[in-house]
Design an enzyme around this catalytic site. Sequence first.
Site, PDB file in Angstrom:
ATOM      1  N   LYS A  22       0.924  -1.283  -0.025  1.00  0.00           N
ATOM      2  CA  LYS A  22      -0.105   0.189  -0.059  1.00  0.00           C
ATOM      3  C   LYS A  22       0.749   1.128  -0.068  1.00  0.00           C
ATOM      4  CE  LYS A  22      -1.747   1.707   4.157  1.00  0.00           C
ATOM      5  NZ  LYS A  22      -1.464   2.850   4.327  1.00  0.00           N
ATOM      6  N   ASN A  23       2.031   1.201   0.779  1.00  0.00           N
ATOM      7  CA  ASN A  23       2.585   2.532   1.230  1.00  0.00           C
ATOM      8  C   ASN A  23       3.809   2.671   0.047  1.00  0.00           C
ATOM      9  OD1 ASN A  23       0.963   2.747   3.298  1.00  0.00           O
ATOM     10  ND2 ASN A  23       2.922   2.417   4.663  1.00  0.00           N
ATOM     11  N   ARG A  91      -4.935  10.754   4.606  1.00  0.00           N
ATOM     12  CA  ARG A  91      -3.572  11.714   4.844  1.00  0.00           C
ATOM     13  C   ARG A  91      -2.672  11.539   3.715  1.00  0.00           C
ATOM     14  NH1 ARG A  91       0.651  14.306   7.361  1.00  0.00           N
ATOM     15  NH2 ARG A  91       2.484  13.165   6.937  1.00  0.00           N
ATOM     16  N   CYS A 115      -5.079  12.122  12.551  1.00  0.00           N
ATOM     17  CA  CYS A 115      -5.502  11.101  12.947  1.00  0.00           C
ATOM     18  C   CYS A 115      -5.642  10.570  14.217  1.00  0.00           C
ATOM     19  CB  CYS A 115      -5.269  10.084  11.643  1.00  0.00           C
ATOM     20  SG  CYS A 115      -3.615   9.745  11.801  1.00  0.00           S
ATOM     21  N   ARG A 120      -0.293  15.052  12.391  1.00  0.00           N
ATOM     22  CA  ARG A 120       0.090  14.542  11.293  1.00  0.00           C
ATOM     23  C   ARG A 120       0.711  15.373  10.382  1.00  0.00           C
ATOM     24  NH1 ARG A 120      -0.953   9.078   9.805  1.00  0.00           N
ATOM     25  NH2 ARG A 120       0.734   9.220   8.658  1.00  0.00           N
ATOM     26  N   ASP A 306       4.648   0.773  12.242  1.00  0.00           N
ATOM     27  CA  ASP A 306       3.299   0.030  11.586  1.00  0.00           C
ATOM     28  C   ASP A 306       3.156  -1.454  12.202  1.00  0.00           C
ATOM     29  OD1 ASP A 306       3.605   1.935   8.453  1.00  0.00           O
ATOM     30  OD2 ASP A 306       2.881   2.575  10.450  1.00  0.00           O
ATOM     31  N   ARG A 398      -8.823  -0.403   4.540  1.00  0.00           N
ATOM     32  CA  ARG A 398      -7.984   0.507   4.063  1.00  0.00           C
ATOM     33  C   ARG A 398      -6.626   0.088   3.685  1.00  0.00           C
ATOM     34  NH1 ARG A 398      -6.651   5.539   7.630  1.00  0.00           N
ATOM     35  NH2 ARG A 398      -5.417   5.725   5.701  1.00  0.00           N
TER      36      ARG A 398
END
Length: 419
Positions: A22-23, A91, A115, A120, A306, A398
């Site tokens: 995802k990132n 974000r 968040c 952030r 994470d 997500r």
Amino acid sequence: MDKIRIHGGHPLSGTIKISGSKNSALPILAATLLTREPCTIHRVPDLSDTNYMLQILKHLGAEVERASGTVTVAAAKIDSVAPYDVVRRMRASVCVIGPLLGRCKEATVSLPGGCVIGDRPIDLHLKGFEALGSAVRVEAGNIKVFAPKLTGAVINLRGKFGPTVLGTDNVMMAAALAEGTTVIEGAAQEPEVVDLANFLNKMGAKIEGAGTRRIIVEGVKELHGAEHDIIPDRIEAGTFLVAGAICGKGVTIKRVEPEHVQAVTKALSNCGFKIESTNNSITVSPNGVAAPLELATEPYPGFPTDMQAQMCALLSTTGGISVITENIFPQRYMHVAELKRMGAHVDLEGPTAVIQGVDRLFGAPVMASDLRASAALVLAGLKADGITEVSRVYHIDRGYEHLDEKLSELGAQIERVKG
Ligand code: EPZ
């Protein structure tokens, strides 16, 4: 709203394949805005976050086609104003500013919301844009950035919490089309930053040093289309390794870069689990009594923030006293209150969690609050006696592709309850 219901106590075993990161996908999809030519990206995970990014690209005028994991983006003509209502929800949308600035020399993007994992800020991103010659102003909840031209500069992006991943991505993307050379000191070293730099170089950028603290970008006039495979998701991989540790009897993950999850496999072996790796798979197995651990989250290649929530769940069921210190997002403990509802003993002292392992966790209705906290609650539910119901699973959707389905392939008694 959907819920995930888990009947705990069923040991996991077997093999699952890890999805694309995802990132890595998010900034790489944003980078397609840097050229008018079509780009094809493979292994884009099917997540609400990646779908939000595709909506933003379409809103900006790009043509987007998706065929399962392959996405084609053609940003022939684009606008520089990102849609407020979509950007607000994610974000990571902030990483469209760099490509818009590089391509259009201006960008209007809503200020990212805070968040639950903490504040952030994007001050380092804006510092980088200003160093390249941009003017920045905040107006009615939007960030407006514009530059008559972008000129290479020496920029230190290190903040008080260390390097910034998306900040490094943003400055690298804008600098790719600046005049002259940019040096990014204090750059993030995450594998996702390297993946983006590799994609940009395929587009004709001239970037060296990605993966080190010092990245050098020699600006070029324009970039062309390219094709790219997204790297495997190291956080999904880590999450499944912890699942295999918390209640597995031999779980193998495939299509993983073992080097990218070294900090997690090292922590699990320090806990006493058996880790066996090949060049693209890792197996975790129980190996006697698991031991407590002292852990601190650090920028890559240190232990990833994470994965902090997932380790809290594991260490809650490991004998003895473990201590986790969260150095990146000191407030990132939304999962603790919910784990305590399941019988965990965790005391928070500022950025530090002191965990007294317990013999048993008990299933309970719990609430997801952010992506990784939700995953931690699912992992705890796999181990707990009885039934755990995790609500607000949109947080999970997500960032995890079919988490419940993959866990049931490993033998978990888990189901999604339509709400
Ligand atoms: C990326 O977020 C990841 N998201 C996050 O993953 C991850 O937790 C984070 O990096 C840290 O590894 C994506 O890549 C889409 P940062 P990012 O800028 O880039 C402070 C997940 O669960 N900071 O590296 O937004 C910041 O407050 C998500 O997949 C500033 O002070 O994070 C934090 O304390 C959650 N000023 C630290 O730096 C800035 O301008 C690291 O943040 C920017 C950041």
